[in-house]
Design a protein around this motif. Sequence first.
Motif, PDB file in Angstrom:
ATOM      1  N   VAL A   1       0.864  -1.187   0.000  1.00  0.00           N
ATOM      2  CA  VAL A   1       0.000   0.000   0.000  1.00  0.00           C
ATOM      3  C   VAL A   1       0.897   1.232   0.000  1.00  0.00           C
ATOM      4  N   PRO A   2       0.418   2.342  -0.508  1.00  0.00           N
ATOM      5  CA  PRO A   2       1.237   3.559  -0.496  1.00  0.00           C
ATOM      6  C   PRO A   2       1.428   4.070   0.928  1.00  0.00           C
ATOM      7  N   THR A   3       2.586   4.630   1.196  1.00  0.00           N
ATOM      8  CA  THR A   3       2.822   5.352   2.445  1.00  0.00           C
ATOM      9  C   THR A   3       2.455   6.824   2.224  1.00  0.00           C
ATOM     10  N   ASP A   4       2.485   7.613   3.302  1.00  0.00           N
ATOM     11  CA  ASP A   4       2.247   9.051   3.147  1.00  0.00           C
ATOM     12  C   ASP A   4       3.270   9.662   2.184  1.00  0.00           C
ATOM     13  N   LYS A   5       4.516   9.196   2.305  1.00  0.00           N
ATOM     14  CA  LYS A   5       5.561   9.689   1.401  1.00  0.00           C
ATOM     15  C   LYS A   5       5.251   9.283  -0.034  1.00  0.00           C
ATOM     16  N   GLY A   6       4.710   8.066  -0.201  1.00  0.00           N
ATOM     17  CA  GLY A   6       4.356   7.607  -1.542  1.00  0.00           C
ATOM     18  C   GLY A   6       3.250   8.446  -2.148  1.00  0.00           C
ATOM     19  N   TYR A   7       2.229   8.785  -1.342  1.00  0.00           N
ATOM     20  CA  TYR A   7       1.167   9.665  -1.847  1.00  0.00           C
ATOM     21  C   TYR A   7       1.746  11.021  -2.255  1.00  0.00           C
ATOM     22  N   ARG A   8       2.688  11.523  -1.451  1.00  0.00           N
ATOM     23  CA  ARG A   8       3.301  12.816  -1.774  1.00  0.00           C
ATOM     24  C   ARG A   8       4.018  12.759  -3.124  1.00  0.00           C
ATOM     25  N   VAL A   9       4.818  11.720  -3.345  1.00  0.00           N
ATOM     26  CA  VAL A   9       5.518  11.598  -4.627  1.00  0.00           C
ATOM     27  C   VAL A   9       4.510  11.442  -5.760  1.00  0.00           C
ATOM     28  N   PHE A  10       3.471  10.666  -5.538  1.00  0.00           N
ATOM     29  CA  PHE A  10       2.424  10.490  -6.547  1.00  0.00           C
ATOM     30  C   PHE A  10       1.803  11.836  -6.919  1.00  0.00           C
ATOM     31  N   VAL A  11       1.422  12.623  -5.926  1.00  0.00           N
ATOM     32  CA  VAL A  11       0.796  13.929  -6.192  1.00  0.00           C
ATOM     33  C   VAL A  11       1.773  14.866  -6.877  1.00  0.00           C
TER      34      VAL A  11
END
Length: 346
Positions: free
Chosen positions: A65-75
Motif C-alpha cells: 500500500v502507499p505510504t504518506d511519502k508515496g502519496y506525496r511523490v504520486f501527487v
Amino acid sequence: MVSERGLQVLRAIVQDYVDTREPVGSKAIVERHAFGVSAATIRNDMALLEDEELIAAPHTSSGRVPTDKGYRVFVDHLSALRPLSPAQRTAISSFLEGPGDLDDVLVRTVRALTQLTGQVAIVQYPSFARARVTHVELVQLGAGRMLVIVVTDTGRVSQRMTVVGADFDDEDLARMRAELGTLLVGRSVREGVQRIGDHLAQASPAAASRDAAIAVILRVVAEELEEFRQDRLVLAGSATLARREADFRGSIYPLLEAIEEQVTILRLMSEMVADDQGLATSIGRENEPFGLGEASVLASDYDATGSRARVGVLGPTRMDYPTNLAAVRAVARYLTRLLEEDESSR
C-alpha cells in the motif's frame, strides 16, 4: 532515486489501492496495467519503492500500500488532473448559480464540493479588513427594536436585530441614518471600527434617547465589522468521516475536534504552499504539527474581489487525488467567476 517505470508502478499501486481498498501485488499490476514486463520485474520495482519508503506491506506476505511519502511523490508527479465529467460540471453550476449573498454562496460551495468528492469540504471566508462600507440601513421593527443592515463593497451583507429602547419618528430616523453614513460610509472595515471606538469614547453618558440609540447601534455595527475581519470557515460533509473510518489508521476524533474548533484547520490551510496552478496539498504526516497526521488536505485559491482565500477538502490519505484536486480547482474557479460577476453587476 526512483526510475520512470518505478513512478509508473507507484501510480498503479496508488490507483488500485484507492479503487479496491486492498493491498496491491505484482501479479495484479501486470494483469491490470500494460507495463509489458514480467511480474518478477514489477516485484523488483516494488522492492525499490519499498526501500525508498514509498510503499509498505501492511501484513506479512501481502501486497503493498502507499505510504504518506508515496502519496506525496504520486501527487508531485501528477502530469494531469482527471477532467471532470459534464455531469460533475453541471452539478457545480446548479449548486452555485442563482442569487444570494456571500454567506449563502459559500454554504452552497461546500455542499457542491462534498457531493463531488465525498470528503469534508471547507471554504475559507476572505478577510474583508480592507473592504469599504457602502451602506448602513436602519429598519424599525417596533417595540424599541431596530434591524441594522451593513453592506460592504465586496458584497458582504450583515443584518442584525437590536433593542434600542424606543421608537423614533421619520425625522429622527433620517438623522440617525445620516449620522451613521457620515461616520462609516466610504470607510474601510478597519477604519470604521476605529472611528466607532473614537465616537463612543467621546459620547456623553447622559445622552438623549436618540444618541443613546445611536451608541447601541454603533456597538452592533462594530461587532459586525470585527466579524468581517476575522478568518472563518464553512464546512460540510463531516458525517463522511464516520462512514470512512476504516480508511484511517487510528482514531478520527482529532479530525472531528479540529472540524468543531476550526482554528487548527484555518492555520493549516493558511500555511499550505500552493503550486503555480494555485493548488496546495498537505498529506498525512505532513499534518502532524496540527494534530491531523491521519488526514490529507487539498486546497485551491479563489479570489473574492481582490481578497484571496481557499476552498478545499479534508479526508483520509487514501483518496482519489487527481479527481479531488480537479474538483477543488474547478469549484475555486467557478466561485471566483461568480464573485467577479456579482461585483461587476453592482
